[in-house]
Design a protein around this motif. Sequence first.
Motif, PDB file in Angstrom:
ATOM      1  N   GLU A   1       0.821  -1.217   0.000  1.00 51.59           N
ATOM      2  CA  GLU A   1       0.000   0.000   0.000  1.00 51.59           C
ATOM      3  C   GLU A   1       0.851   1.261   0.000  1.00 51.59           C
ATOM      4  N   VAL A   2       2.081   1.172   0.507  1.00 51.12           N
ATOM      5  CA  VAL A   2       2.943   2.349   0.592  1.00 51.12           C
ATOM      6  C   VAL A   2       4.282   2.110  -0.115  1.00 51.12           C
ATOM      7  N   HIS A   3       4.287   1.161  -1.052  1.00 50.54           N
ATOM      8  CA  HIS A   3       5.470   0.855  -1.863  1.00 50.54           C
ATOM      9  C   HIS A   3       6.652   0.401  -1.020  1.00 50.54           C
ATOM     10  N   LYS A   4       6.377  -0.430  -0.033  1.00 52.97           N
ATOM     11  CA  LYS A   4       7.419  -1.024   0.781  1.00 52.97           C
ATOM     12  C   LYS A   4       7.382  -2.535   0.619  1.00 52.97           C
ATOM     13  N   ALA A   5       8.508  -3.178   0.946  1.00 48.05           N
ATOM     14  CA  ALA A   5       8.570  -4.638   0.880  1.00 48.05           C
ATOM     15  C   ALA A   5       8.424  -5.275   2.249  1.00 48.05           C
ATOM     16  N   ALA A   6       8.958  -4.621   3.277  1.00 44.51           N
ATOM     17  CA  ALA A   6       8.960  -5.188   4.628  1.00 44.51           C
ATOM     18  C   ALA A   6       7.876  -4.547   5.476  1.00 44.51           C
ATOM     19  N   ALA A   7       7.179  -5.359   6.252  1.00 47.32           N
ATOM     20  CA  ALA A   7       6.079  -4.860   7.089  1.00 47.32           C
ATOM     21  C   ALA A   7       6.573  -3.887   8.152  1.00 47.32           C
ATOM     22  N   ASP A   8       7.813  -4.078   8.650  1.00 46.04           N
ATOM     23  CA  ASP A   8       8.283  -3.206   9.721  1.00 46.04           C
ATOM     24  C   ASP A   8       8.699  -1.825   9.228  1.00 46.04           C
ATOM     25  N   GLN A   9       8.609  -1.582   7.912  1.00 51.09           N
ATOM     26  CA  GLN A   9       8.894  -0.263   7.362  1.00 51.09           C
ATOM     27  C   GLN A   9       7.630   0.547   7.083  1.00 51.09           C
ATOM     28  N   VAL A  10       6.468  -0.032   7.361  1.00 55.16           N
ATOM     29  CA  VAL A  10       5.193   0.648   7.125  1.00 55.16           C
ATOM     30  C   VAL A  10       4.827   1.468   8.347  1.00 55.16           C
ATOM     31  N   LEU A  11       4.549   2.753   8.149  1.00 60.64           N
ATOM     32  CA  LEU A  11       4.208   3.645   9.246  1.00 60.64           C
ATOM     33  C   LEU A  11       2.715   3.938   9.335  1.00 60.64           C
ATOM     34  N   LEU A  12       1.953   3.659   8.280  1.00 66.60           N
ATOM     35  CA  LEU A  12       0.536   4.014   8.249  1.00 66.60           C
ATOM     36  C   LEU A  12      -0.335   2.868   8.749  1.00 66.60           C
ATOM     37  N   ALA A  13      -1.446   3.246   9.403  1.00 59.53           N
ATOM     38  CA  ALA A  13      -2.405   2.252   9.892  1.00 59.53           C
ATOM     39  C   ALA A  13      -3.755   2.356   9.199  1.00 59.53           C
ATOM     40  N   GLY A  14      -4.033   3.455   8.503  1.00 59.87           N
ATOM     41  CA  GLY A  14      -5.316   3.578   7.819  1.00 59.87           C
ATOM     42  C   GLY A  14      -5.577   5.007   7.391  1.00 59.87           C
ATOM     43  N   ALA A  15      -6.598   5.186   6.558  1.00 62.35           N
ATOM     44  CA  ALA A  15      -6.982   6.504   6.058  1.00 62.35           C
ATOM     45  C   ALA A  15      -8.475   6.531   5.820  1.00 62.35           C
ATOM     46  N   ALA A  16      -9.091   7.683   6.059  1.00 63.48           N
ATOM     47  CA  ALA A  16     -10.521   7.871   5.832  1.00 63.48           C
ATOM     48  C   ALA A  16     -10.735   9.201   5.117  1.00 63.48           C
ATOM     49  N   ARG A  17     -11.659   9.205   4.179  1.00 60.62           N
ATOM     50  CA  ARG A  17     -11.965  10.427   3.435  1.00 60.62           C
ATOM     51  C   ARG A  17     -13.010  11.238   4.194  1.00 60.62           C
ATOM     52  N   LEU A  18     -12.714  12.524   4.406  1.00 62.45           N
ATOM     53  CA  LEU A  18     -13.630  13.412   5.110  1.00 62.45           C
ATOM     54  C   LEU A  18     -14.324  14.382   4.167  1.00 62.45           C
ATOM     55  N   GLY A  19     -13.764  14.588   2.995  1.00 63.29           N
ATOM     56  CA  GLY A  19     -14.308  15.509   2.007  1.00 63.29           C
ATOM     57  C   GLY A  19     -13.640  15.231   0.680  1.00 63.29           C
ATOM     58  N   GLU A  20     -13.889  16.081  -0.306  1.00 64.87           N
ATOM     59  CA  GLU A  20     -13.351  15.813  -1.642  1.00 64.87           C
ATOM     60  C   GLU A  20     -11.839  15.649  -1.613  1.00 64.87           C
TER      61      GLU A  20
END
Length: 333
Positions: free
Chosen positions: A21-40
């Motif tokens: 989802e963030v162009h990484k290969a290793a799980a321990d390099q991912v910093l994001l947990a999720g995203a939600a759209r609030l507007g356009e």
Amino acid sequence: MSLEPSDATVSFPRTPLPPAEVHKAAADQVLLAGAARLGEDRFEVAALWPGDHPLYHADPRGFGDPTLVAESARQTALHLGHRFHGVERSGERLMILNRITVDVTPPGLPHASEEALSVTMDVTSSRTDSRPSRDGDLPRTAMVLDAEFRIDGVRHARASVHWTALPARRYAVLRRRNGSTGEVGSPPPGLPPARPLAPEEVGRRHARDVLLATADGLPENRWLLTMDRTHPVYFDHESDHIQGMVLLEALLQAARTVRLRSPETASHRDVYVSAPRFTVDYAHFGELDQPVTVTAERGTAPEEGLVLTAVQGGRELVRCALADDETPEAAPR
């Protein structure tokens, strides 16, 4: 940057997103947990900053590594681009960094202890497409992201990312124009014998994390870029050029080295630059088979502070203007 704090309360899991989802290969390099759209163009994004990251650690005074802000913003730009802005995941487009800005609120960022630190980002992210080409190729897509970072409701940083999604065919043309002549991964030709700096000189803990080396004939404010392409963070995934975050890290290491050596800041433990304000502009691709020099100089404009550059074959790959409100800027004159 103009952002209004989010009034919405979004619940995110305390687990990182899948690496792809963030162009990484290793799980321990991912910093994001999720995203939600609030507007356009409005989003709320959750990040988890680990305390035991292999590279991004606390400085001697306990403040978090500001590179986490830049990397979180970069990962957010990619994730939102794919998930909400329709940027293809299939390899039909290639992502190119144009500019990153970071502004950390003094005295610095909190740092996680035993559990990962929960970070909320209030984000605006927009997409602009060029006109479709006559040959039916995909349009060039420009993306701009602005993010405000909050921890326990308190704003600690802001960041922006400007990047471009190029159709694969245009990317290939651009790479050929850049003039790479060697095999990817081949040793750089013509380098003088280099001596890597010590980890403590660049604000890192381990020798393999050092990206700067000195050599006979180089002035004190200039270094050679040295890269271990098996490094689990710098080279988490393959690329046909020196990745933008590697160049940024090299420039920040140069800034720490300059501050440590300067009599104006040598008495300070804050050689890590805990609360920086910097803008990084990317101009050219860095080739993996050619030497790169990194230079630190005092800026000519008051707001520039320390100016850091990486140059390859006479071309400036990247330039960073870094200011720090905590102590006077220190650079070789």
